[in-house]
Motif scaffolding. Sequence first.
Motif, PDB file in Angstrom:
ATOM      1  N   VAL A 151       0.841  -1.208   0.000  1.00 26.69           N
ATOM      2  CA  VAL A 151       0.000   0.000   0.000  1.00 26.69           C
ATOM      3  C   VAL A 151       0.873   1.254   0.000  1.00 26.69           C
ATOM      4  O   VAL A 151       0.618   2.208  -0.732  1.00 26.69           O
ATOM      5  CB  VAL A 151      -0.965  -0.016   1.207  1.00 26.69           C
ATOM      6  N   ALA A 152       1.929   1.244   0.818  1.00 25.09           N
ATOM      7  CA  ALA A 152       2.820   2.403   0.881  1.00 25.09           C
ATOM      8  C   ALA A 152       3.517   2.627  -0.459  1.00 25.09           C
ATOM      9  O   ALA A 152       3.664   3.763  -0.911  1.00 25.09           O
ATOM     10  CB  ALA A 152       3.847   2.206   1.992  1.00 25.09           C
ATOM     11  N   HIS A 153       3.928   1.545  -1.096  1.00 22.28           N
ATOM     12  CA  HIS A 153       4.600   1.663  -2.389  1.00 22.28           C
ATOM     13  C   HIS A 153       3.635   2.203  -3.446  1.00 22.28           C
ATOM     14  O   HIS A 153       4.006   3.053  -4.265  1.00 22.28           O
ATOM     15  CB  HIS A 153       5.153   0.300  -2.796  1.00 22.28           C
ATOM     16  N   ALA A 154       2.400   1.727  -3.430  1.00 23.53           N
ATOM     17  CA  ALA A 154       1.398   2.222  -4.376  1.00 23.53           C
ATOM     18  C   ALA A 154       1.123   3.710  -4.139  1.00 23.53           C
ATOM     19  O   ALA A 154       0.977   4.485  -5.088  1.00 23.53           O
ATOM     20  CB  ALA A 154       0.113   1.416  -4.255  1.00 23.53           C
ATOM     21  N   ALA A 155       1.063   4.116  -2.867  1.00 23.14           N
ATOM     22  CA  ALA A 155       0.839   5.528  -2.540  1.00 23.14           C
ATOM     23  C   ALA A 155       2.010   6.376  -3.029  1.00 23.14           C
ATOM     24  O   ALA A 155       1.811   7.491  -3.533  1.00 23.14           O
ATOM     25  CB  ALA A 155       0.644   5.697  -1.037  1.00 23.14           C
ATOM     26  N   ARG A 156       3.213   5.860  -2.918  1.00 23.65           N
ATOM     27  CA  ARG A 156       4.386   6.599  -3.378  1.00 23.65           C
ATOM     28  C   ARG A 156       4.346   6.776  -4.901  1.00 23.65           C
ATOM     29  O   ARG A 156       4.632   7.848  -5.420  1.00 23.65           O
ATOM     30  CB  ARG A 156       5.647   5.853  -2.977  1.00 23.65           C
ATOM     31  N   ARG A 157       4.000   5.698  -5.615  1.00 22.11           N
ATOM     32  CA  ARG A 157       3.885   5.803  -7.075  1.00 22.11           C
ATOM     33  C   ARG A 157       2.821   6.816  -7.469  1.00 22.11           C
ATOM     34  O   ARG A 157       3.013   7.610  -8.399  1.00 22.11           O
ATOM     35  CB  ARG A 157       3.554   4.434  -7.681  1.00 22.11           C
ATOM     36  N   GLU A 158       1.679   6.826  -6.751  1.00 26.42           N
ATOM     37  CA  GLU A 158       0.604   7.780  -7.039  1.00 26.42           C
ATOM     38  C   GLU A 158       1.072   9.211  -6.775  1.00 26.42           C
ATOM     39  O   GLU A 158       0.794  10.127  -7.548  1.00 26.42           O
ATOM     40  CB  GLU A 158      -0.630   7.452  -6.205  1.00 26.42           C
ATOM     41  N   ARG A 159       1.794   9.409  -5.686  1.00 21.88           N
ATOM     42  CA  ARG A 159       2.314  10.735  -5.358  1.00 21.88           C
ATOM     43  C   ARG A 159       3.281  11.213  -6.440  1.00 21.88           C
ATOM     44  O   ARG A 159       3.205  12.354  -6.895  1.00 21.88           O
ATOM     45  CB  ARG A 159       3.027  10.698  -4.013  1.00 21.88           C
ATOM     46  N   GLU A 160       4.176  10.325  -6.889  1.00 20.10           N
ATOM     47  CA  GLU A 160       5.119  10.690  -7.941  1.00 20.10           C
ATOM     48  C   GLU A 160       4.379  11.012  -9.242  1.00 20.10           C
ATOM     49  O   GLU A 160       4.742  11.944  -9.948  1.00 20.10           O
ATOM     50  CB  GLU A 160       6.127   9.564  -8.157  1.00 20.10           C
ATOM     51  N   ARG A 161       3.320  10.239  -9.546  1.00 16.55           N
ATOM     52  CA  ARG A 161       2.535  10.492 -10.753  1.00 16.55           C
ATOM     53  C   ARG A 161       1.872  11.861 -10.675  1.00 16.55           C
ATOM     54  O   ARG A 161       1.866  12.627 -11.640  1.00 16.55           O
ATOM     55  CB  ARG A 161       1.478   9.399 -10.937  1.00 16.55           C
ATOM     56  N   ARG A 162       1.329  12.190  -9.496  1.00 20.53           N
ATOM     57  CA  ARG A 162       0.681  13.493  -9.326  1.00 20.53           C
ATOM     58  C   ARG A 162       1.676  14.638  -9.426  1.00 20.53           C
ATOM     59  O   ARG A 162       1.357  15.697  -9.975  1.00 20.53           O
ATOM     60  CB  ARG A 162      -0.045  13.551  -7.987  1.00 20.53           C
ATOM     61  N   LEU A 163       2.884  14.447  -8.882  1.00 18.72           N
ATOM     62  CA  LEU A 163       3.900  15.493  -8.986  1.00 18.72           C
ATOM     63  C   LEU A 163       4.294  15.733 -10.436  1.00 18.72           C
ATOM     64  O   LEU A 163       4.429  16.886 -10.866  1.00 18.72           O
ATOM     65  CB  LEU A 163       5.139  15.110  -8.167  1.00 18.72           C
ATOM     66  N   VAL A 164       4.454  14.655 -11.199  1.00 24.43           N
ATOM     67  CA  VAL A 164       4.794  14.799 -12.620  1.00 24.43           C
ATOM     68  C   VAL A 164       3.669  15.515 -13.350  1.00 24.43           C
ATOM     69  O   VAL A 164       3.916  16.408 -14.174  1.00 24.43           O
ATOM     70  CB  VAL A 164       5.087  13.406 -13.243  1.00 24.43           C
ATOM     71  N   ALA A 165       2.419  15.156 -13.042  1.00 25.38           N
ATOM     72  CA  ALA A 165       1.274  15.809 -13.680  1.00 25.38           C
ATOM     73  C   ALA A 165       1.205  17.284 -13.299  1.00 25.38           C
ATOM     74  O   ALA A 165       0.915  18.147 -14.146  1.00 25.38           O
ATOM     75  CB  ALA A 165      -0.023  15.104 -13.293  1.00 25.38           C
ATOM     76  N   ALA A 166       1.477  17.594 -12.035  1.00 28.35           N
ATOM     77  CA  ALA A 166       1.450  18.990 -11.588  1.00 28.35           C
ATOM     78  C   ALA A 166       2.550  19.801 -12.270  1.00 28.35           C
ATOM     79  O   ALA A 166       2.319  20.945 -12.687  1.00 28.35           O
ATOM     80  CB  ALA A 166       1.594  19.063 -10.069  1.00 28.35           C
ATOM     81  N   GLU A 167       3.737  19.207 -12.393  1.00 34.23           N
ATOM     82  CA  GLU A 167       4.830  19.909 -13.076  1.00 34.23           C
ATOM     83  C   GLU A 167       4.490  20.149 -14.541  1.00 34.23           C
ATOM     84  O   GLU A 167       4.766  21.221 -15.084  1.00 34.23           O
ATOM     85  CB  GLU A 167       6.126  19.111 -12.967  1.00 34.23           C
ATOM     86  N   ALA A 168       3.890  19.150 -15.191  1.00 34.18           N
ATOM     87  CA  ALA A 168       3.508  19.307 -16.595  1.00 34.18           C
ATOM     88  C   ALA A 168       2.447  20.393 -16.740  1.00 34.18           C
ATOM     89  O   ALA A 168       2.504  21.207 -17.671  1.00 34.18           O
ATOM     90  CB  ALA A 168       2.988  17.980 -17.149  1.00 34.18           C
ATOM     91  N   ALA A 169       1.485  20.426 -15.820  1.00 34.85           N
ATOM     92  CA  ALA A 169       0.448  21.463 -15.866  1.00 34.85           C
ATOM     93  C   ALA A 169       1.062  22.834 -15.635  1.00 34.85           C
ATOM     94  O   ALA A 169       0.675  23.813 -16.283  1.00 34.85           O
ATOM     95  CB  ALA A 169      -0.625  21.173 -14.821  1.00 34.85           C
ATOM     96  N   TRP A 170       2.006  22.910 -14.717  1.00 33.87           N
ATOM     97  CA  TRP A 170       2.659  24.192 -14.439  1.00 33.87           C
ATOM     98  C   TRP A 170       3.418  24.676 -15.666  1.00 33.87           C
ATOM     99  O   TRP A 170       3.328  25.836 -16.057  1.00 33.87           O
ATOM    100  CB  TRP A 170       3.602  24.063 -13.255  1.00 33.87           C
TER     101      TRP A 170
END
Length: 111
Positions: free
Chosen positions: A59-78
């Motif tokens: 679960v922790a590993h999946a949460a980390r992957r989701e967090r990294e995915r969101r950061l990449v998406a946020a950077e792309a949006a920025w």
Amino acid sequence: MSETMSTDVVMQLECPHCAYRLFAPVSLVEPCPSATCPACTKSFVLDPEIGALSRLLGVAHAARRERERRLVAAEAAWRATTTSQPPKTLSDVLARLDELLEKPAKSRKRA
């Protein structure tokens, strides 16, 4: 050379027979888990708590992957919303931040 993280979650186990430390993927841990030591080739049953720990690590590993995915998406949006000219004053920066904050609020109201 770039270093990448593995997508597999591993656990460190210690053989009760020879104290050899081995790394096993979390997917190895099943309801009645056991492992075979590569050093002494003996099998041993894993603690029932290891199953709970493996689920927690998964679960922790999946949460980390989701967090990294969101950061990449946020950077792309920025990057997509930035203008070619950087803001020159603090007032310009604040105005730009206000625009970015209003944009999601407007899209939520429409939904």
